[in-house]
Write a protein that holds these residues in place. Sequence first.
Motif, PDB file in Angstrom:
ATOM      1  N   TYR A  85       0.807  -1.218   0.000  1.00  0.00           N
ATOM      2  CA  TYR A  85       0.000   0.000   0.000  1.00  0.00           C
ATOM      3  C   TYR A  85       0.840   1.268   0.000  1.00  0.00           C
ATOM      4  N   VAL A  86       2.101   1.189   0.345  1.00  0.00           N
ATOM      5  CA  VAL A  86       3.009   2.313   0.107  1.00  0.00           C
ATOM      6  C   VAL A  86       3.109   2.556  -1.389  1.00  0.00           C
ATOM      7  N   ARG A  87       3.281   1.481  -2.152  1.00  0.00           N
ATOM      8  CA  ARG A  87       3.384   1.595  -3.612  1.00  0.00           C
ATOM      9  C   ARG A  87       2.061   2.066  -4.223  1.00  0.00           C
ATOM     10  N   VAL A  88       0.952   1.532  -3.723  1.00  0.00           N
ATOM     11  CA  VAL A  88      -0.357   1.950  -4.233  1.00  0.00           C
ATOM     12  C   VAL A  88      -0.574   3.441  -3.970  1.00  0.00           C
ATOM     13  N   TYR A  89      -0.270   3.877  -2.755  1.00  0.00           N
ATOM     14  CA  TYR A  89      -0.460   5.293  -2.410  1.00  0.00           C
ATOM     15  C   TYR A  89       0.379   6.188  -3.312  1.00  0.00           C
ATOM     16  N   GLU A  90       1.631   5.818  -3.520  1.00  0.00           N
ATOM     17  CA  GLU A  90       2.508   6.641  -4.355  1.00  0.00           C
ATOM     18  C   GLU A  90       1.951   6.761  -5.773  1.00  0.00           C
ATOM     19  N   ARG A  91       1.447   5.658  -6.314  1.00  0.00           N
ATOM     20  CA  ARG A  91       0.892   5.704  -7.675  1.00  0.00           C
ATOM     21  C   ARG A  91      -0.396   6.519  -7.726  1.00  0.00           C
ATOM     22  N   LEU A  92      -1.289   6.287  -6.771  1.00  0.00           N
ATOM     23  CA  LEU A  92      -2.547   7.032  -6.773  1.00  0.00           C
ATOM     24  C   LEU A  92      -2.312   8.512  -6.524  1.00  0.00           C
ATOM     25  N   LYS A  93      -1.364   8.852  -5.649  1.00  0.00           N
ATOM     26  CA  LYS A  93      -1.095  10.260  -5.383  1.00  0.00           C
ATOM     27  C   LYS A  93      -0.555  10.956  -6.620  1.00  0.00           C
ATOM     28  N   SER A  94       0.222  10.251  -7.419  1.00  0.00           N
ATOM     29  CA  SER A  94       0.742  10.856  -8.650  1.00  0.00           C
ATOM     30  C   SER A  94      -0.389  11.231  -9.597  1.00  0.00           C
ATOM     31  N   LEU A  95      -1.563  10.600  -9.424  1.00  0.00           N
ATOM     32  CA  LEU A  95      -2.745  10.907 -10.234  1.00  0.00           C
ATOM     33  C   LEU A  95      -3.707  11.840  -9.509  1.00  0.00           C
ATOM     34  N   GLY A  96      -3.384  12.172  -8.235  1.00  0.00           N
ATOM     35  CA  GLY A  96      -4.300  12.971  -7.429  1.00  0.00           C
ATOM     36  C   GLY A  96      -5.523  12.202  -6.985  1.00  0.00           C
ATOM     37  N   LYS A  97      -5.398  10.859  -6.899  1.00  0.00           N
ATOM     38  CA  LYS A  97      -6.558  10.011  -6.581  1.00  0.00           C
ATOM     39  C   LYS A  97      -6.357   9.195  -5.311  1.00  0.00           C
ATOM     40  N   GLN A  98      -5.499   9.672  -4.395  1.00  0.00           N
ATOM     41  CA  GLN A  98      -5.221   8.899  -3.186  1.00  0.00           C
ATOM     42  C   GLN A  98      -6.448   8.738  -2.288  1.00  0.00           C
ATOM     43  N   GLU A  99      -7.436   9.629  -2.399  1.00  0.00           N
ATOM     44  CA  GLU A  99      -8.631   9.514  -1.566  1.00  0.00           C
ATOM     45  C   GLU A  99      -9.461   8.281  -1.920  1.00  0.00           C
ATOM     46  N   ARG A 100      -9.142   7.638  -3.034  1.00  0.00           N
ATOM     47  CA  ARG A 100      -9.814   6.374  -3.347  1.00  0.00           C
ATOM     48  C   ARG A 100      -9.671   5.364  -2.216  1.00  0.00           C
ATOM     49  N   LEU A 101      -8.581   5.459  -1.469  1.00  0.00           N
ATOM     50  CA  LEU A 101      -8.319   4.496  -0.389  1.00  0.00           C
ATOM     51  C   LEU A 101      -9.247   4.700   0.803  1.00  0.00           C
ATOM     52  N   SER A 102     -10.099   5.718   0.763  1.00  0.00           N
ATOM     53  CA  SER A 102     -11.098   5.890   1.825  1.00  0.00           C
ATOM     54  C   SER A 102     -12.512   5.754   1.279  1.00  0.00           C
ATOM     55  N   GLY A 103     -12.655   5.423   0.002  1.00  0.00           N
ATOM     56  CA  GLY A 103     -13.974   5.356  -0.624  1.00  0.00           C
ATOM     57  C   GLY A 103     -14.678   4.034  -0.387  1.00  0.00           C
ATOM     58  N   LEU A 104     -15.636   3.752  -1.254  1.00  0.00           N
ATOM     59  CA  LEU A 104     -16.424   2.530  -1.139  1.00  0.00           C
ATOM     60  C   LEU A 104     -15.493   1.323  -1.117  1.00  0.00           C
ATOM     61  N   PRO A 105     -15.557   0.481  -0.075  1.00  0.00           N
ATOM     62  CA  PRO A 105     -14.592  -0.627   0.032  1.00  0.00           C
ATOM     63  C   PRO A 105     -14.828  -1.706  -1.016  1.00  0.00           C
ATOM     64  N   LEU A 106     -13.759  -2.436  -1.296  1.00  0.00           N
ATOM     65  CA  LEU A 106     -13.864  -3.578  -2.190  1.00  0.00           C
ATOM     66  C   LEU A 106     -14.437  -4.772  -1.441  1.00  0.00           C
ATOM     67  N   PRO A 107     -15.339  -5.525  -2.063  1.00  0.00           N
ATOM     68  CA  PRO A 107     -15.865  -6.738  -1.420  1.00  0.00           C
ATOM     69  C   PRO A 107     -14.802  -7.832  -1.432  1.00  0.00           C
ATOM     70  N   PRO A 108     -14.983  -8.881  -0.635  1.00  0.00           N
ATOM     71  CA  PRO A 108     -13.992  -9.969  -0.624  1.00  0.00           C
ATOM     72  C   PRO A 108     -13.972 -10.725  -1.941  1.00  0.00           C
ATOM     73  N   ARG A 109     -12.843 -11.335  -2.178  1.00  0.00           N
ATOM     74  CA  ARG A 109     -12.666 -12.145  -3.383  1.00  0.00           C
ATOM     75  C   ARG A 109     -13.656 -13.305  -3.395  1.00  0.00           C
ATOM     76  N   ASP A 110     -14.296 -13.520  -4.546  1.00  0.00           N
ATOM     77  CA  ASP A 110     -15.225 -14.638  -4.717  1.00  0.00           C
ATOM     78  C   ASP A 110     -14.453 -15.807  -5.337  1.00  0.00           C
ATOM     79  N   TRP A 111     -14.244 -16.856  -4.556  1.00  0.00           N
ATOM     80  CA  TRP A 111     -13.377 -17.949  -4.991  1.00  0.00           C
ATOM     81  C   TRP A 111     -13.996 -18.812  -6.086  1.00  0.00           C
ATOM     82  N   ILE A 112     -15.283 -18.607  -6.369  1.00  0.00           N
ATOM     83  CA  ILE A 112     -15.876 -19.354  -7.486  1.00  0.00           C
ATOM     84  C   ILE A 112     -15.305 -18.869  -8.816  1.00  0.00           C
TER      85      ILE A 112
END
Length: 522
Positions: free
Chosen positions: A469-496
């Motif tokens: 998430y250090v790497r994710v933050y750095e990439r998103l911040k370069s786009l000005g989109k770091q606030e995505r990390l506080s938005g609607l959460p991702l649901p869990p992976r569906d193993w099917i």
Amino acid sequence: MEERLAQRDPGYDVGRTERSFVVTFELVPARASRGKAIDEILRFAGEAAAGGLISALSITDNAEGHPALSPMALGSEIKALGIDPIIHFSCKDKNRNLVESQLFVLDRSGLKNLLVLTGDYPGYGFMGNAKPVFDLDSVQVLGMVSDMNRGFVLDSKAPYGGVKLAPMSFHAGCVVSPFKRLESELIPQYLKLKRKVAAGASFVITQMGFDVRKFDELRRFMDREGLRVPLLGTVFIPTIKLARILHRGEIPGCILPGRLLERMEQEAMSDDRGKGARLERAARLVSILRGIGYEGVHLSGPGLKYSQVEWVIKRANEIGERWKLFTCQFLFPEEWKFWYFKEDPGTWLNRDEPNPGADATLSLKDSLGLGLGRLFHELAFEPGRPLFSSLRRMAGWIDGSSSQSCFTSLEYWIKKLLYDCRRCGDCTLEEMGFLCPQSGCAKFLLNGPCGGSRDGWCEVWPGRQKCFYVRVYERLKSLGKQERLSGLPLPPRDWILYNTSSWLNFYLGRDHHKIRMIKKFS
């Protein structure tokens, strides 16, 4: 417990409003079902219940990733002694079915107070190291608990599907660490905290730490963001041996400042080997946390007797009015490279003015990976773009045809080369700055970092791999989109969807994008 941890009053004023101040204490079960260590825990609990100064006792869940007596077993015994338990509920050892099953057990047992956390990466166990599970993350578990509190509706595809279960009454909290050295570590912690509170966390406990400006920073962040749930600061009382281990960074996510260790080394040469100084320091930190507006403290430390904890609480009450005199003893500015707020030179704490942070700079490799990923995504996966409709029709032709297997293999090898694809069938690359959490995060986390990083390194591979998430933050911040990390959460992976084509699943509405749209507009 629930009554003491009441919601924050929006008009709360630190200087003028009297309120209840909660004290909890952390118990660490042994790797045994009986014996001296368990007897001492129950003795402590009995004394705490009789003393009346501690509101609740938290019980760890396989601390540091090693096996131990389940907190549910001890929780029932401690509740019978007349004091509320807080059950640590971690994600490392449980898949989602066991999470649900254990929540039923806890509700049935009347154990309503939970501290939901990611958990330490599993360590040694029976005949070797245990397999990490992390099927759900802490945000997703908090969401499940909230659903259960409202009345859990069984999925229509499940046995007895469509049935609504009786509402439950869990009181679930979460953890956060303001004790991160780098901007790219700290901000994702705070953004994930917003997700946790939105998911239903009703109180917050900090990671252990010793710098009061960092404690103050978190208090101000929560007030600024309107996160009006009670905040408890962890006051950790280590032995000198444990302090050395903490300073070396051997316990994930924990920082003990070098100057504090030097102070403790000097204290250890006294007649009582520094015990009195450690207890006095804890009492002073308790008084400071109360003074800066925390609703409570979470005391912890190895080998502490109830009489010592009682002394800390009473001493903190005794010196509480003088808390400002002690703040200079808990400032370690040399430890931190980033502060969320600017310093207030009058108090040595913070002003309500955020620091702008550094400009995002990416390596050439990261810049190319992000740029190419965005270009392909915008051409092929954004509704309304030229290729989208054609590719969706093509997906309908391929799905179920003789060419589906070849298409799936082609997708896999392309993404294996670019992203070390793990065939999850539900791609989250776009949300993560075109990095894959299934291969890049040791805990496969989808909604923000755990608390185990140090100096930007992953707790599992320190010095070898950066925190995902250090790497994710750095990439998103370069786009000005770091606030995505506080938005609607991702649901869990569906193993099917495992081993299927994520491209087909996206176009045909089988992956997480469909679930997120339903939640967004429900």
